[in-house]
Design an enzyme around this catalytic site. Structure first.
Site, PDB file in Angstrom:
ATOM      1  N   SER A 275     -58.078  52.269 120.564  1.00 15.50           N
ATOM      2  CA  SER A 275     -56.678  51.833 120.604  1.00 15.50           C
ATOM      3  C   SER A 275     -56.020  51.928 121.973  1.00 15.50           C
ATOM      4  O   SER A 275     -55.021  51.274 122.211  1.00 15.50           O
ATOM      5  CB  SER A 275     -55.864  52.648 119.600  1.00 15.50           C
ATOM      6  OG  SER A 275     -55.851  54.001 119.986  1.00 15.50           O
TER       7      SER A 275
ATOM      8  N   HIS B 159     -57.984  48.861 113.946  1.00 12.69           N
ATOM      9  CA  HIS B 159     -57.410  47.985 114.981  1.00 12.69           C
ATOM     10  C   HIS B 159     -58.196  46.687 115.140  1.00 12.69           C
ATOM     11  O   HIS B 159     -57.800  45.828 115.918  1.00 12.69           O
ATOM     12  CB  HIS B 159     -57.385  48.701 116.341  1.00 12.69           C
ATOM     13  CG  HIS B 159     -56.217  49.613 116.519  1.00 12.69           C
ATOM     14  ND1 HIS B 159     -54.928  49.151 116.709  1.00 12.69           N
ATOM     15  CD2 HIS B 159     -56.127  50.958 116.519  1.00 12.69           C
ATOM     16  CE1 HIS B 159     -54.106  50.183 116.833  1.00 12.69           C
ATOM     17  NE2 HIS B 159     -54.803  51.290 116.714  1.00 12.69           N
TER      18      HIS B 159
ATOM     19  N   LYS C 296     -51.657  47.833 109.558  1.00 11.83           N
ATOM     20  CA  LYS C 296     -51.641  47.176 110.874  1.00 11.83           C
ATOM     21  C   LYS C 296     -51.644  45.655 110.674  1.00 11.83           C
ATOM     22  O   LYS C 296     -50.659  45.116 110.185  1.00 11.83           O
ATOM     23  CB  LYS C 296     -52.798  47.694 111.720  1.00 11.83           C
ATOM     24  CG  LYS C 296     -52.541  49.161 112.120  1.00 11.83           C
ATOM     25  CD  LYS C 296     -53.585  49.781 113.023  1.00 11.83           C
ATOM     26  CE  LYS C 296     -53.099  51.143 113.486  1.00 11.83           C
ATOM     27  NZ  LYS C 296     -54.000  52.241 113.181  1.00 11.83           N
TER      28      LYS C 296
END
Ligand SMILES: *Cc1c(COP(=O)(O)O)cnc(C)c1O
Length: 437
Positions: A224, A252, A283
């Site tokens: 990240s 991610h 996310k």
């Protein structure tokens, strides 16, 4: 006994009892008072300790403030003081956090299925929507089965301990997410750690771990802070060579990496070949809450029996499950969002590099603008916020010493005009701060 004497005795006893009761009550009050005093003194010590620690955090410049948003999460947000900003620090990769379709699906599910489940899954917290969502997630990743959690933090916290014990080995990338680190801590397996994406070190760990019964390599799909993708092809090859399993956290990378956003297993042509994938619904997949572990069916079956955050924590609510189902259907119907995200990322990074910024190599929607100096990263982020650009500066200990940076997160929700305004603001402030010539 004479009745009169008995009465006299009774009334005397009564008096005596009253007296004793009074004394007892008084001493009770006194004891409570003393305990309160001690207790207050005890908290005073702890309070002073906390105040000092909090002050130290502030003095080190590491105190995290919360910035209050009053609009829906999106590319353009409104802050509490009424100012508007372009948001470049949300994990809202596909721009779905304020999606009308997802809001509609959630509302409809509340009408048909109510508000909450009020139970863990195995007692009476399993609804048709939760089961359907699990199947959709497995279909999306090309895996055999899925188990839902309240968050990916729980998925990672509850994945190791039920599957491995002190006869086994966990081999973990040094930059893995905090929840993986915590999950590993809860498990008795022998631990090995290799430097970020360093395949020589991983191989050494695998050689040492041959002494253990079962081995698993654990890695984030996208790291990240840099935005780099894990070298899953090489990890998988080493796993085959040294008879190990692989787990990837796609938090991610899911919805982002790979032509159709199916994550790093798509990027490396390894769909269906990774034993365990974990991920979040918080996310790219709508930005709400919820996590999952998806993979081999026996692994998922064992997690349903023994994974503590699954057994001892509430089921996700029907509205979240319904919106998730709609979201995976949308991704099946069209690749528009993933395409737009890829276009936006390429466009933004191209412009930033052309402006002269030093950008970490990335294959995700994370763009690390390297400034190296901690103070500079904070000043730049503050100046950008004055320009209406919402970004965060990161420095040690979140990133290595002298590796301070501003992390920009691109979204499919950004319009070209948003990206241009962001690059223009970066360029203006970059020149004012002497970062750009
Ligand atoms: C964000 C993140 C998590 C935590 O996800 P939640 O669902 O918010 O708990 C776990 N792992 C990685 C790699 C993440 O980036």
């Amino acid at each position: 006994m004479e009745p009169v004497a008995a009465m006299a005795f009774d009334s005397r006893t009564c008096e005596y009892a009253k007296y004793v009761r009074f004394i007892l009550q008084l001493s009770g009050y006194f004891t409570t008072f003393v305990f309160k005093l001690i207790h207050t003194a005890m908290y005073k010590d702890f309070q002073a300790y906390l105040q000092k620690e909090l002050n130290d955090i502030k003095e080190a410049g590491l105190y995290k403030e919360e910035r209050v948003i009053v609009s829906p999460q999106g590319p353009e947000i409104t802050l509490q003081d009424g100012t508007k900003a372009l948001n470049f620090c949300a994990n809202n990769y596909l721009g779905l956090a304020d999606s009308k379709e997802l809001v509609k699906a959630a509302k409809e599910a509340m009408d048909t299925h109510g508000y909450g489940m009020a139970s863990v899954r195995f007692i009476c917290g399993t609804g048709d929507l939760q089961k359907t969502l699990e199947a959709k997630i497995a279909e999306f990743f090309g895996t055999e089965d899925t188990i839902l959690y309240a968050a990916c933090f729980d998925a990672n916290g509850g994945v190791f301990e039920p599957l491995l014990n002190d006869q086994d080995a966990i081999i973990s990338d040094s930059l893995n997410h905090a929840s993986i680190i915590d999950g590993v801590r809860l498990c008795k397996a022998k631990r090995y750690r290799y430097a970020n994406a360093n395949m020589e070190e991983l191989e050494k760990c695998l050689q040492e771990a041959q002494a253990q019964r079962h081995r698993i390599i654990v890695t984030d799909g996208v790291f990240s802070m840099d935005g780099n993708v894990c070298p899953l092809d090489k990890i998988h090859a080493l796993a085959e060579k040294y008879n190990a399993m692989v787990m990837v956290d796609e938090s991610h990378s899911a919805g982002v990496v790979g032509k159709t956003g199916r994550g790093v297993t798509e990027r490396y042509n390894l769909r269906g070949q990774i034993e365990i994938i974990t991920g979040t619904l918080g996310k790219a997949f709508g930005g709400s809450v919820g996590g999952f572990t998806t993979g081999k069916k026996e692994i998922i079956a064992m997690l349903r029996q023994r994974s503590r955050p699954y057994l001892f924590s509430n089921s996700i609510p029907p509205m979240i499950a319904a919106a998730g189902i709609r979201m995976f259907d949308m991704m099946k119907e069209s690749n528009e969002l993933q395409d737009r995200l890829h276009e936006n990322t390429e466009y933004f990074i191209g412009k930033m590099k052309a402006a002269g910024f030093d950008i970490k190599p990335t294959e995700s929607a994370i763009c690390a603008v390297m400034l190296y100096d901690a103070k500079l990263s904070q000043e730049m982020a503050a100046r950008l916020q004055d320009e209406g650009i919402f970004v965060t500066g990161f420095y040690y200990p979140v990133v290595p010493k002298d590796q301070a940076r501003i992390r920009v997160q691109v979204s499919a929700g950004h319009k070209k005009e948003h990206l241009d305004r962001c690059v223009a603001a970066f360029t203006k402030i970059g020149k004012e701060l002497g970062i750009l010539k």
